[in-house]
Design a protein around this motif. Structure first.
Motif, PDB file in Angstrom:
ATOM      1  N   PHE A 174       9.377  -8.307  32.617  1.00 33.66           N
ATOM      2  CA  PHE A 174       9.220  -8.644  31.209  1.00 33.66           C
ATOM      3  C   PHE A 174       7.769  -8.409  30.848  1.00 33.66           C
ATOM      4  O   PHE A 174       6.866  -8.746  31.613  1.00 33.66           O
ATOM      5  CB  PHE A 174       9.585 -10.114  30.951  1.00 33.66           C
ATOM      6  CG  PHE A 174       9.115 -10.625  29.607  1.00 33.66           C
ATOM      7  CD1 PHE A 174       9.825 -10.317  28.453  1.00 33.66           C
ATOM      8  CD2 PHE A 174       7.954 -11.384  29.493  1.00 33.66           C
ATOM      9  CE1 PHE A 174       9.383 -10.759  27.212  1.00 33.66           C
ATOM     10  CE2 PHE A 174       7.518 -11.837  28.266  1.00 33.66           C
ATOM     11  CZ  PHE A 174       8.234 -11.527  27.112  1.00 33.66           C
ATOM     12  N   ARG A 176       4.627  -8.009  27.541  1.00 36.81           N
ATOM     13  CA  ARG A 176       4.173  -8.177  26.162  1.00 36.81           C
ATOM     14  C   ARG A 176       2.950  -7.278  25.965  1.00 36.81           C
ATOM     15  O   ARG A 176       1.992  -7.341  26.720  1.00 36.81           O
ATOM     16  CB  ARG A 176       3.808  -9.629  25.872  1.00 36.81           C
ATOM     17  CG  ARG A 176       3.195  -9.860  24.480  1.00 36.81           C
ATOM     18  CD  ARG A 176       2.960 -11.332  24.223  1.00 36.81           C
ATOM     19  NE  ARG A 176       4.236 -12.035  24.185  1.00 36.81           N
ATOM     20  CZ  ARG A 176       4.373 -13.333  24.521  1.00 36.81           C
ATOM     21  NH1 ARG A 176       3.338 -14.023  24.943  1.00 36.81           N
ATOM     22  NH2 ARG A 176       5.570 -13.903  24.439  1.00 36.81           N
ATOM     23  N   GLN A 183       2.442  -6.594  18.111  1.00 37.35           N
ATOM     24  CA  GLN A 183       2.894  -7.149  19.383  1.00 37.35           C
ATOM     25  C   GLN A 183       4.339  -6.760  19.642  1.00 37.35           C
ATOM     26  O   GLN A 183       5.173  -6.805  18.740  1.00 37.35           O
ATOM     27  CB  GLN A 183       2.768  -8.676  19.381  1.00 37.35           C
ATOM     28  CG  GLN A 183       3.290  -9.337  20.664  1.00 37.35           C
ATOM     29  CD  GLN A 183       3.072 -10.835  20.658  1.00 37.35           C
ATOM     30  OE1 GLN A 183       1.953 -11.319  20.670  1.00 37.35           O
ATOM     31  NE2 GLN A 183       4.167 -11.591  20.625  1.00 37.35           N
ATOM     32  N   ASP A 185       7.321  -7.570  22.591  1.00 36.52           N
ATOM     33  CA  ASP A 185       7.859  -8.131  23.822  1.00 36.52           C
ATOM     34  C   ASP A 185       9.020  -7.246  24.267  1.00 36.52           C
ATOM     35  O   ASP A 185       9.785  -6.757  23.431  1.00 36.52           O
ATOM     36  CB  ASP A 185       8.356  -9.549  23.605  1.00 36.52           C
ATOM     37  CG  ASP A 185       7.219 -10.527  23.385  1.00 36.52           C
ATOM     38  OD1 ASP A 185       6.053 -10.113  23.462  1.00 36.52           O
ATOM     39  OD2 ASP A 185       7.498 -11.702  23.114  1.00 36.52           O
ATOM     40  N   THR A 218      15.618  -9.089  22.517  1.00 36.22           N
ATOM     41  CA  THR A 218      14.392  -8.506  23.055  1.00 36.22           C
ATOM     42  C   THR A 218      14.646  -7.048  23.407  1.00 36.22           C
ATOM     43  O   THR A 218      15.602  -6.740  24.131  1.00 36.22           O
ATOM     44  CB  THR A 218      13.937  -9.276  24.310  1.00 36.22           C
ATOM     45  OG1 THR A 218      13.714 -10.644  23.959  1.00 36.22           O
ATOM     46  CG2 THR A 218      12.652  -8.681  24.868  1.00 36.22           C
ATOM     47  N   SER A 289      10.490 -12.705  21.848  1.00 40.90           N
ATOM     48  CA  SER A 289      10.494 -13.189  23.227  1.00 40.90           C
ATOM     49  C   SER A 289      11.789 -13.919  23.545  1.00 40.90           C
ATOM     50  O   SER A 289      12.244 -14.738  22.753  1.00 40.90           O
ATOM     51  CB  SER A 289       9.324 -14.150  23.443  1.00 40.90           C
ATOM     52  OG  SER A 289       8.110 -13.536  23.067  1.00 40.90           O
ATOM     53  N   ALA A 293       9.944 -17.291  27.584  1.00 36.72           N
ATOM     54  CA  ALA A 293       8.882 -16.317  27.804  1.00 36.72           C
ATOM     55  C   ALA A 293       7.521 -16.826  27.377  1.00 36.72           C
ATOM     56  O   ALA A 293       6.511 -16.304  27.803  1.00 36.72           O
ATOM     57  CB  ALA A 293       9.200 -15.013  27.073  1.00 36.72           C
ATOM     58  N   ASP A 294       7.484 -17.847  26.526  1.00 38.28           N
ATOM     59  CA  ASP A 294       6.204 -18.390  26.091  1.00 38.28           C
ATOM     60  C   ASP A 294       5.804 -19.624  26.892  1.00 38.28           C
ATOM     61  O   ASP A 294       4.799 -20.257  26.595  1.00 38.28           O
ATOM     62  CB  ASP A 294       6.262 -18.746  24.606  1.00 38.28           C
ATOM     63  CG  ASP A 294       6.361 -17.507  23.737  1.00 38.28           C
ATOM     64  OD1 ASP A 294       5.582 -16.574  23.959  1.00 38.28           O
ATOM     65  OD2 ASP A 294       7.240 -17.475  22.847  1.00 38.28           O
TER      66      ASP A 294
END
Length: 296
Positions: A174, A176, A183, A185, A218, A289, A293-294
């Motif tokens: 994955f 970013r 941005q 992702d 995503t 995301s 993912a954060d």
């Protein structure tokens, strides 16, 4: 009084040795050790792309880390070029120990074992792992040398992805990517040509299941080994339930950051990695995301 001996080839990890190593480590050294732990193996050239500007300082620093058993290396045989490949580096026992100390944990809790770490050297997936790591090393390299405001905002390994989403989908990584205020992702599928196109396309159903479960679509990037394979895949894949884009392995120009990506369902032009979101404007807030993912 009995003498405790360290097995041949393994450093003695007493407090004094670890203190000496820790005193010599820079923040960049810790980053190198962390990357080796997360991504299993990196070549000298990949480490240079990510962390250094020139070959000599790269080799010098790796030599120091190797002398302290923070990292270890192997050189796999290759039929191409008639010899062994460049040095491949993995995390050593002392490196794992200082990472554990830094994170206030143990080597076992870190998930490190020297035999497991070295297993990549004989794994059939070594070439695939190097290919995935090449992709992100090239992004790092581009970010460090471009005048654009660019950075790799995230790079999660296959193992980390599997821990979080493995019951639904198993991406190779994955990522970013940030560039000039944009941005993206994405999930990476690094294709080596060893699987049938039918199997490659079938994986997209897993990503559709993940998107349905999380409510977030995503983009999936299919990184292909040849233009012919990309053409054949795109002829069979005219639409997809999740956003998908294809490109061919390249280090020319800006590499994977450059205008090499073509969204499935689009006739062109090819877009830069950071611009791919423009290919799916209908997704709006649904793109981004995946769940977790954060979280760090």
């Amino acid at each position: 009084m009995p003498v405790t001996r360290t097995p041949i080839g393994l450093p003695r990890l007493d407090a004094a040795a670890l203190a000496e190593l820790a005193a010599r480590l820079t923040p960049r050294d810790y980053e190198i050790l962390s990357h080796l732990h997360q991504h299993r193996v990196l070549t000298t050239h990949q480490i240079q792309k990510i962390f250094f500007n020139l070959p000599q300082p790269t080799r010098r620093r790796l030599g120091i880390l190797h002398a302290f058993h923070a990292i270890t290396r192997f050189r796999p045989w290759t039929a191409y070029g008639g010899g062994s490949a460049p040095s491949h580096w993995i995390l050593g026992r002392a490196g794992a120990a200082v990472l554990a100390l830094k994170d206030d944990t143990t080597i076992a809790q870190l998930g490190y074992h020297p035999d497991t770490a070295m297993a990549i050297s004989v794994s059939k997936r070594l070439g695939h792992q190097i290919g995935v790591n090449d992709f992100f090393a090239d992004l790092h390299h581009h970010a460090r040398r471009t005048s654009r405001q660019a950075e790799v905002g995230a790079w999660w390994s296959e193992r980390r992805c599997a821990q979080l989403w493995g019951d639904l989908a198993r991406p190779d990584a994955f990522g970013r990517w940030n560039e000039n205020g944009r941005q993206l992702d994405f999930f990476l599928e690094h294709d080596t040509g060893s699987e049938t196109l039918t199997k490659v396309i079938a994986k997209l159903a897993d990503y559709a299941n993940l998107a349905e479960a999380t409510g977030i679509s995503t983009p999936v990037l299919l990184w292909l080994p040849s233009r012919a394979r990309e053409t054949n895949l795109r002829q069979r894949l005219t639409s997809a339930e999740v956003p998908v884009a294809t490109a061919v392995h390249t280090t020319i120009g800006d590499g994977p950051a450059g205008p090499v990506w073509l969204a499935v369902g689009s006739e062109g032009p090819r877009l830069r990695l950071a611009e791919l979101g423009n290919a799916w404007p209908h997704l709006g807030r649904a793109a981004g995301s995946p769940a977790g993912a954060d979280e760090e």
